[in-house]
Design a protein around this motif. Sequence first.
Motif, PDB file in Angstrom:
ATOM      1  N   ASN A   1      41.971  35.442  21.276  1.00 17.24           N
ATOM      2  CA  ASN A   1      42.372  34.366  21.833  1.00 17.24           C
ATOM      3  C   ASN A   1      43.667  33.886  20.755  1.00 17.24           C
ATOM      4  O   ASN A   1      43.639  33.861  19.440  1.00 17.24           O
ATOM      5  N   LYS A   2      44.412  33.454  21.470  1.00 17.73           N
ATOM      6  CA  LYS A   2      45.870  33.012  21.270  1.00 17.73           C
ATOM      7  C   LYS A   2      45.795  31.855  19.791  1.00 17.73           C
ATOM      8  O   LYS A   2      46.189  32.383  18.621  1.00 17.73           O
ATOM      9  N   GLN A   3      44.979  31.018  20.107  1.00  9.03           N
ATOM     10  CA  GLN A   3      44.932  30.074  19.114  1.00  9.03           C
ATOM     11  C   GLN A   3      44.092  30.583  17.981  1.00  9.03           C
ATOM     12  O   GLN A   3      44.592  30.193  16.792  1.00  9.03           O
ATOM     13  N   GLN A   4      43.178  31.156  18.078  1.00  9.55           N
ATOM     14  CA  GLN A   4      42.148  31.628  16.788  1.00  9.55           C
ATOM     15  C   GLN A   4      42.991  32.603  16.068  1.00  9.55           C
ATOM     16  O   GLN A   4      43.038  32.587  14.836  1.00  9.55           O
ATOM     17  N   ALA A   5      43.788  33.602  16.694  1.00  7.06           N
ATOM     18  CA  ALA A   5      44.519  34.581  16.045  1.00  7.06           C
ATOM     19  C   ALA A   5      45.844  33.994  15.341  1.00  7.06           C
ATOM     20  O   ALA A   5      46.012  34.377  14.154  1.00  7.06           O
ATOM     21  N   PHE A   6      46.217  32.855  15.980  1.00  4.74           N
ATOM     22  CA  PHE A   6      47.378  32.148  15.194  1.00  4.74           C
ATOM     23  C   PHE A   6      46.792  31.434  14.205  1.00  4.74           C
ATOM     24  O   PHE A   6      47.331  31.454  13.004  1.00  4.74           O
ATOM     25  N   GLN A   7      45.695  30.760  14.039  1.00  5.86           N
ATOM     26  CA  GLN A   7      45.108  30.077  13.012  1.00  5.86           C
ATOM     27  C   GLN A   7      44.791  30.895  12.078  1.00  5.86           C
ATOM     28  O   GLN A   7      44.787  30.516  10.796  1.00  5.86           O
ATOM     29  N   ALA A   8      44.369  32.224  12.257  1.00  8.44           N
ATOM     30  CA  ALA A   8      43.978  33.164  11.104  1.00  8.44           C
ATOM     31  C   ALA A   8      45.049  33.455  10.359  1.00  8.44           C
ATOM     32  O   ALA A   8      45.083  33.656   9.269  1.00  8.44           O
ATOM     33  N   ALA A   9      46.359  33.761  10.991  1.00  2.10           N
ATOM     34  CA  ALA A   9      47.433  34.124  10.361  1.00  2.10           C
ATOM     35  C   ALA A   9      47.876  32.925   9.597  1.00  2.10           C
ATOM     36  O   ALA A   9      48.464  33.011   8.238  1.00  2.10           O
ATOM     37  N   GLN A  10      47.479  31.606  10.132  1.00  2.00           N
ATOM     38  CA  GLN A  10      48.256  30.433   9.256  1.00  2.00           C
ATOM     39  C   GLN A  10      47.404  30.202   7.965  1.00  2.00           C
ATOM     40  O   GLN A  10      47.969  30.073   6.945  1.00  2.00           O
ATOM     41  N   GLN A  11      46.010  30.342   8.104  1.00  4.65           N
ATOM     42  CA  GLN A  11      45.060  30.330   6.920  1.00  4.65           C
ATOM     43  C   GLN A  11      45.519  31.454   6.017  1.00  4.65           C
ATOM     44  O   GLN A  11      45.428  31.232   4.787  1.00  4.65           O
ATOM     45  N   GLY A  12      45.614  32.692   6.510  1.00  2.00           N
ATOM     46  CA  GLY A  12      45.936  33.666   5.552  1.00  2.00           C
ATOM     47  C   GLY A  12      47.502  33.384   4.926  1.00  2.00           C
ATOM     48  O   GLY A  12      47.433  33.782   3.624  1.00  2.00           O
ATOM     49  N   MET A  13      48.145  32.971   5.415  1.00  5.54           N
ATOM     50  CA  MET A  13      49.592  32.456   4.781  1.00  5.54           C
ATOM     51  C   MET A  13      49.439  31.417   3.769  1.00  5.54           C
ATOM     52  O   MET A  13      49.842  31.353   2.727  1.00  5.54           O
TER      53      MET A  13
END
Length: 85
Positions: free
Chosen positions: A6-18
């Motif tokens: 899922n685009k949004q979940q993958a992007f949010q995981a990257a945001q949280q990691g950052m």
Amino acid sequence: MPYHKNKQQAFQAAQQGMKQLDDVYNNLVQDDASYGQQLKHLKQEVNETYQQIENAMEVASETQRQQLEKYLSDIEQIVNEVNLE
């Protein structure tokens, strides 16, 4: 963290990691006795965040891709700064 197509979940995981990576980096204390341990933790966060970003890139929209590329640049800058110290 499981990989999500899922685009949004993958992007949010990257945001949280950052965000977590930034927190670890901003709390580094060179003169602290645990500096080596802090660097080890930072390296782990860099690796995890890099992987999250790479996963998100596979499904990212153009707008998300631009932000993810900025994150990669930020990670490179952090790694370069720590290597210079």
